[in-house]
Motif scaffolding. Structure first.
Motif, PDB file in Angstrom:
ATOM      1  N   GLY A  26     -35.700   0.962 -11.793  1.00  0.00           N
ATOM      2  CA  GLY A  26     -35.021   1.947 -12.115  1.00  0.00           C
ATOM      3  C   GLY A  26     -34.348   2.645 -11.361  1.00  0.00           C
ATOM      4  N   CYS A  27     -34.009   2.051 -10.024  1.00  0.00           N
ATOM      5  CA  CYS A  27     -33.267   2.403  -8.674  1.00  0.00           C
ATOM      6  C   CYS A  27     -31.914   1.751  -8.453  1.00  0.00           C
ATOM      7  N   THR A  28     -31.068   2.469  -7.643  1.00  0.00           N
ATOM      8  CA  THR A  28     -29.767   1.943  -7.168  1.00  0.00           C
ATOM      9  C   THR A  28     -29.937   2.139  -5.835  1.00  0.00           C
ATOM     10  N   VAL A  29     -29.330   1.055  -4.871  1.00  0.00           N
ATOM     11  CA  VAL A  29     -29.327   1.017  -3.629  1.00  0.00           C
ATOM     12  C   VAL A  29     -27.699   1.281  -3.299  1.00  0.00           C
ATOM     13  N   GLU A  30     -27.507   2.321  -2.443  1.00  0.00           N
ATOM     14  CA  GLU A  30     -26.038   2.572  -2.149  1.00  0.00           C
ATOM     15  C   GLU A  30     -25.645   3.334  -0.848  1.00  0.00           C
ATOM     16  N   LEU A  31     -24.696   3.084  -0.156  1.00  0.00           N
ATOM     17  CA  LEU A  31     -24.319   3.943   1.111  1.00  0.00           C
ATOM     18  C   LEU A  31     -24.191   5.228   0.938  1.00  0.00           C
ATOM     19  N   CYS A  32     -24.606   5.944   1.879  1.00  0.00           N
ATOM     20  CA  CYS A  32     -24.785   7.345   1.981  1.00  0.00           C
ATOM     21  C   CYS A  32     -23.976   8.000   2.966  1.00  0.00           C
ATOM     22  N   GLU A  33     -23.487   9.143   2.875  1.00  0.00           N
ATOM     23  CA  GLU A  33     -23.201   9.963   3.973  1.00  0.00           C
ATOM     24  C   GLU A  33     -24.229  10.794   4.626  1.00  0.00           C
ATOM     25  N   ALA A  34     -24.418  10.411   5.950  1.00  0.00           N
ATOM     26  CA  ALA A  34     -25.344  11.084   6.550  1.00  0.00           C
ATOM     27  C   ALA A  34     -25.019  11.253   8.231  1.00  0.00           C
ATOM     28  N   ALA A  35     -25.766  12.228   8.933  1.00  0.00           N
ATOM     29  CA  ALA A  35     -25.556  12.124  10.316  1.00  0.00           C
ATOM     30  C   ALA A  35     -25.525  11.011  10.963  1.00  0.00           C
ATOM     31  N   GLU A  45     -25.313   6.831  11.652  1.00  0.00           N
ATOM     32  CA  GLU A  45     -24.471   5.827  11.196  1.00  0.00           C
ATOM     33  C   GLU A  45     -25.421   4.640  10.702  1.00  0.00           C
ATOM     34  N   PHE A  46     -25.064   4.018   9.794  1.00  0.00           N
ATOM     35  CA  PHE A  46     -25.465   2.621   9.152  1.00  0.00           C
ATOM     36  C   PHE A  46     -26.756   3.418   8.177  1.00  0.00           C
ATOM     37  N   ALA A  47     -26.324   4.475   7.556  1.00  0.00           N
ATOM     38  CA  ALA A  47     -27.596   5.145   6.491  1.00  0.00           C
ATOM     39  C   ALA A  47     -27.069   4.403   5.279  1.00  0.00           C
ATOM     40  N   PHE A  48     -28.272   4.190   4.167  1.00  0.00           N
ATOM     41  CA  PHE A  48     -28.006   4.054   2.906  1.00  0.00           C
ATOM     42  C   PHE A  48     -29.166   4.632   2.352  1.00  0.00           C
ATOM     43  N   ALA A  49     -29.077   4.814   0.940  1.00  0.00           N
ATOM     44  CA  ALA A  49     -30.276   5.457   0.205  1.00  0.00           C
ATOM     45  C   ALA A  49     -30.530   4.643  -1.158  1.00  0.00           C
ATOM     46  N   ILE A  50     -31.760   4.916  -1.518  1.00  0.00           N
ATOM     47  CA  ILE A  50     -32.492   4.212  -2.608  1.00  0.00           C
ATOM     48  C   ILE A  50     -32.872   5.534  -3.519  1.00  0.00           C
ATOM     49  N   ARG A  51     -31.931   5.507  -4.677  1.00  0.00           N
ATOM     50  CA  ARG A  51     -32.276   6.716  -5.583  1.00  0.00           C
ATOM     51  C   ARG A  51     -32.705   6.004  -7.132  1.00  0.00           C
ATOM     52  N   PHE A  52     -33.432   7.144  -7.679  1.00  0.00           N
ATOM     53  CA  PHE A  52     -34.072   6.666  -8.928  1.00  0.00           C
ATOM     54  C   PHE A  52     -33.289   7.409 -10.030  1.00  0.00           C
ATOM     55  N   ASP A  53     -33.491   6.779 -11.189  1.00  0.00           N
ATOM     56  CA  ASP A  53     -32.574   7.380 -12.360  1.00  0.00           C
ATOM     57  C   ASP A  53     -33.163   8.735 -12.856  1.00  0.00           C
ATOM     58  N   ASP A  54     -34.673   8.878 -12.759  1.00  0.00           N
ATOM     59  CA  ASP A  54     -35.281  10.023 -13.352  1.00  0.00           C
ATOM     60  C   ASP A  54     -34.591  11.112 -12.393  1.00  0.00           C
ATOM     61  N   ALA A  55     -34.529  12.175 -13.238  1.00  0.00           N
ATOM     62  CA  ALA A  55     -34.305  13.347 -12.734  1.00  0.00           C
ATOM     63  C   ALA A  55     -35.355  14.008 -12.006  1.00  0.00           C
ATOM     64  N   GLY A  56     -35.126  14.467 -10.669  1.00  0.00           N
ATOM     65  CA  GLY A  56     -35.848  15.208  -9.793  1.00  0.00           C
ATOM     66  C   GLY A  56     -36.718  14.120  -9.083  1.00  0.00           C
ATOM     67  N   ALA A  57     -36.540  12.720  -9.194  1.00  0.00           N
ATOM     68  CA  ALA A  57     -37.231  11.722  -8.400  1.00  0.00           C
ATOM     69  C   ALA A  57     -36.696  11.895  -7.096  1.00  0.00           C
ATOM     70  N   ARG A  58     -37.389  11.431  -5.934  1.00  0.00           N
ATOM     71  CA  ARG A  58     -37.332  11.552  -4.716  1.00  0.00           C
ATOM     72  C   ARG A  58     -36.264  10.175  -4.160  1.00  0.00           C
ATOM     73  N   ALA A  59     -35.459  10.577  -3.312  1.00  0.00           N
ATOM     74  CA  ALA A  59     -34.378   9.639  -2.899  1.00  0.00           C
ATOM     75  C   ALA A  59     -34.959   9.361  -1.286  1.00  0.00           C
ATOM     76  N   TYR A  60     -34.990   8.161  -1.110  1.00  0.00           N
ATOM     77  CA  TYR A  60     -35.308   7.480   0.428  1.00  0.00           C
ATOM     78  C   TYR A  60     -33.921   7.246   0.913  1.00  0.00           C
ATOM     79  N   VAL A  61     -33.867   7.888   2.200  1.00  0.00           N
ATOM     80  CA  VAL A  61     -32.718   7.725   2.981  1.00  0.00           C
ATOM     81  C   VAL A  61     -33.334   6.871   4.059  1.00  0.00           C
ATOM     82  N   LEU A  62     -32.637   5.835   4.418  1.00  0.00           N
ATOM     83  CA  LEU A  62     -32.871   4.824   5.563  1.00  0.00           C
ATOM     84  C   LEU A  62     -31.919   4.709   6.406  1.00  0.00           C
ATOM     85  N   VAL A  63     -31.940   4.347   7.571  1.00  0.00           N
ATOM     86  CA  VAL A  63     -30.839   4.241   8.453  1.00  0.00           C
ATOM     87  C   VAL A  63     -31.230   2.918   9.366  1.00  0.00           C
ATOM     88  N   ALA A  64     -30.267   1.896   9.353  1.00  0.00           N
ATOM     89  CA  ALA A  64     -30.466   0.593  10.068  1.00  0.00           C
ATOM     90  C   ALA A  64     -30.119   0.668  11.568  1.00  0.00           C
TER      91      ALA A  64
END
Length: 264
Positions: A72-81, A83-102
């Protein structure tokens, strides 16, 4: 979702192959006074197995620090300070998003691709698509197997129903000296071509070579009549004709044996 910690920890560190692994920097948000937030990144060792994403403090660690269930999640690129950052976001409201940097562009693309394909929802879609392709392939194969039989049977029916397609009964072939000869039923003797049933030109079969007679005159002599041996009327059957032609071989062999004896 309730998970057994021991089972999950064993699965994370067992020898089962990982779908993807590598170092990533995980964003951590810290709360300060007066609701001010600070952001930092921690370098962790991530291991993807199935739809479970484990992360360890070090590569040699035997116990995971955390686990992310990729359903129930989506993996997408995100804007962050960073570089090479992407996020794992869940459909549930209020669920925690994981921002990772390669560490680089190639590593980021590989992680996004692997994480996007890790969920059972994605695997279910892949299985359905493969089942659809298999069903279409089976139908095409069945149609290919049936088509030649149908065409042959229909062609046989048309052949029997249409008298014009029934082959004409040919006259029995006239045999001369072991070979079929061309008669006078519409064909030109002497090796000329005659039209076949389809209107084309059919080549006549090759005529057997004429052997020289005992006197050595083979050319210029008239052709023997049908059903008559080129030797004599007594040698019409094959066995007599074979024996007659073999006389020359026997004579040559006898002469060779005599020369061998005289030579010794």
């Amino acid at each position: 979702m309730k998970l057994n910690e021991r089972s999950v920890a064993h699965y994370a560190t067992c020898d089962s192959p990982a779908d993807h692994a590598g170092f990533l920097r995980k964003r951590v948000e810290r709360h300060h006074h007066a609701h001010h937030y600070g952001t930092s990144y921690q370098r962790r060792w991530f291991v993807l197995k199935g739809n479970l994403l484990f992360y360890f403090e070090e590569r040699e660690s035997r116990e995971p620090m955390g686990l992310v269930v990729l359903e129930g999640c989506t993996v997408e690129l995100c804007e962050a300070a960073e570089e090479f950052a992407f996020a794992i976001r869940f459909d549930d409201a209020g669920a925690r998003a994981y921002v990772l940097v390669a560490d680089g562009q190639a590593a980021m693309e590989a992680w996004v691709k692997a994480l996007s394909r890790a969920s059972f929802d994605y695997m279910r879609l892949v299985v359905r698509e493969l089942e659809k392709q298999l069903e279409e392939a089976c139908k095409s194969l069945a149609a290919c197997r049936k088509s030649p039989r149908r065409s042959s049977s229909s062609g046989r029916k048309r052949h029997l129903s249409n008298p014009a397609l029934v082959p004409v009964q040919e006259k029995p072939a006239i045999v001369e000296n072991g070979y079929s000869t061309w008669g006078s039923d519409g064909c030109v003797p002497g090796g000329a071509a005659c039209p076949d049933h389809d209107g084309g030109q059919a080549k006549p079969p090759p005529l057997p070579p004429r052997r020289r007679s005992a006197t050595g005159s083979a050319t210029g002599s008239p052709a023997p009549s049908l059903l008559e041996s080129p030797v004599s009327p007594d040698t019409i059957c094959f066995s007599k004709l074979h024996n007659w032609y073999g006389q020359e071989i026997v004579a040559l062999r006898r002469e060779w044996q005599e020369r061998q004896k005289m030579g010794h």
